[in-house]
Design a protein around this motif. Sequence first.
Motif, PDB file in Angstrom:
ATOM      1  N   THR A 209       0.851  -1.189   0.000  1.00  0.00           N
ATOM      2  CA  THR A 209       0.000   0.000   0.000  1.00  0.00           C
ATOM      3  C   THR A 209       0.889   1.242   0.000  1.00  0.00           C
ATOM      4  N   PRO A 210       0.336   2.435  -0.299  1.00  0.00           N
ATOM      5  CA  PRO A 210       1.156   3.657  -0.200  1.00  0.00           C
ATOM      6  C   PRO A 210       1.790   3.829   1.172  1.00  0.00           C
ATOM      7  N   ALA A 211       1.073   3.471   2.234  1.00  0.00           N
ATOM      8  CA  ALA A 211       1.662   3.556   3.572  1.00  0.00           C
ATOM      9  C   ALA A 211       2.798   2.558   3.723  1.00  0.00           C
ATOM     10  N   VAL A 213       4.755   1.514   1.321  1.00  0.00           N
ATOM     11  CA  VAL A 213       5.892   2.024   0.544  1.00  0.00           C
ATOM     12  C   VAL A 213       6.693   3.015   1.382  1.00  0.00           C
ATOM     13  N   ALA A 214       5.996   3.927   2.044  1.00  0.00           N
ATOM     14  CA  ALA A 214       6.689   4.931   2.863  1.00  0.00           C
ATOM     15  C   ALA A 214       7.447   4.290   4.017  1.00  0.00           C
ATOM     16  N   ARG A 229       9.094  11.439   1.221  1.00  0.00           N
ATOM     17  CA  ARG A 229       7.930  10.556   1.107  1.00  0.00           C
ATOM     18  C   ARG A 229       7.136  10.841  -0.163  1.00  0.00           C
ATOM     19  N   ASP A 230       7.028  12.106  -0.533  1.00  0.00           N
ATOM     20  CA  ASP A 230       6.294  12.442  -1.755  1.00  0.00           C
ATOM     21  C   ASP A 230       7.001  11.891  -2.987  1.00  0.00           C
ATOM     22  N   SER A 233       6.258   8.281  -3.204  1.00  0.00           N
ATOM     23  CA  SER A 233       4.872   8.118  -3.626  1.00  0.00           C
ATOM     24  C   SER A 233       4.740   8.305  -5.134  1.00  0.00           C
ATOM     25  N   ARG A 234       5.478   9.284  -5.707  1.00  0.00           N
ATOM     26  CA  ARG A 234       5.420   9.503  -7.152  1.00  0.00           C
ATOM     27  C   ARG A 234       6.014   8.321  -7.907  1.00  0.00           C
ATOM     28  N   ASP A 236       6.178   5.240  -6.902  1.00  0.00           N
ATOM     29  CA  ASP A 236       5.290   4.089  -6.797  1.00  0.00           C
ATOM     30  C   ASP A 236       4.066   4.256  -7.690  1.00  0.00           C
ATOM     31  N   ALA A 237       3.504   5.475  -7.717  1.00  0.00           N
ATOM     32  CA  ALA A 237       2.297   5.703  -8.508  1.00  0.00           C
ATOM     33  C   ALA A 237       2.572   5.589 -10.002  1.00  0.00           C
ATOM     34  N   HIS A 241       3.888   0.622  -8.345  1.00  0.00           N
ATOM     35  CA  HIS A 241       2.540   0.153  -8.020  1.00  0.00           C
ATOM     36  C   HIS A 241       2.525  -0.926  -6.942  1.00  0.00           C
TER      37      HIS A 241
END
Length: 287
Positions: A209-211, A213-214, A229-230, A233-234, A236-237, A241
């Motif tokens: 999940t995004p959490a 990943v962080a 973290r941002d 997130s980029r 991964d998005a 994935h």
Amino acid sequence: MSPAARTPAARASSSGRRRRALARTPPRRPAPAVPRHYLLLKGAETVPLPWFADLARGLEQIVSQRAIMCLSGNAGVGKTFALDTVLAARPRPARRARLVRLVPRPAPTPLSLRSDLADALNLEARLKDPGAFDAALREVLAARDHLLVVDESQRLDGTCFEYLRYLFDDPHARLAIVLVVGERGQAVLRRQKMLASRTGVSLQVPLLTPADVAEVIPRFHPLWREADRDALSRLDARWCHGNFRRWAQATHHALRLLQHASAHRELAPHPLLEDVLDATLQPHEDL
């Protein structure tokens, strides 16, 4: 009498006894090695995820109950790596079980499955007489606990599953089985009605999940330890994935760029890294 003075018949008889002794006492197979990271990624760490504990408990349960586990998940989420990691620790009572690993060849048959089992168990492959081989195999499986791990088990057809059922249902067999399949391979297992009443554990490996990943990716590799973290997130998005294998690929390419960079800048938003990942990582099926 010296060995040189023996008659040919005596030497042949002695050689035959040695061969039979070797067939009766297979050599000890080494314990599973610590699993290797994808692309042999230098500096990568093994990060135990919460579902690793579920996997360890599941292995303990199926060995003690002599049941079947179905382990499924998308390609690249870390099914085999996690299984190798947990098996290297060998939780009780799985520690006492003899580990047997199979990766079926494409379009397997019961005959090829017998051959693979003979190689994995160091058995004399009397494949010209399947009945004699099956009797010897059942005797081995009755002698001690065995944990049979079948990776890519969606390759098996109905006749191969029936052969596994034949071995599993032997009242004397001390056998537990782990069937590892990709996400699309679950449909193959669902068509096997023999599995429904014999499956003690069914575990689906989730994507990060995004959490996750962080939390996980900075622990996975030092490259991301100080990453924003941002930025994670980029990445991964756009490319990864929640897929661990894709994160290993992205890390590999980022390290390659760093080796040739004149300055160590923050990599995540760097246009060059984005260009490289766009060119090397295939679009994710969810996009």
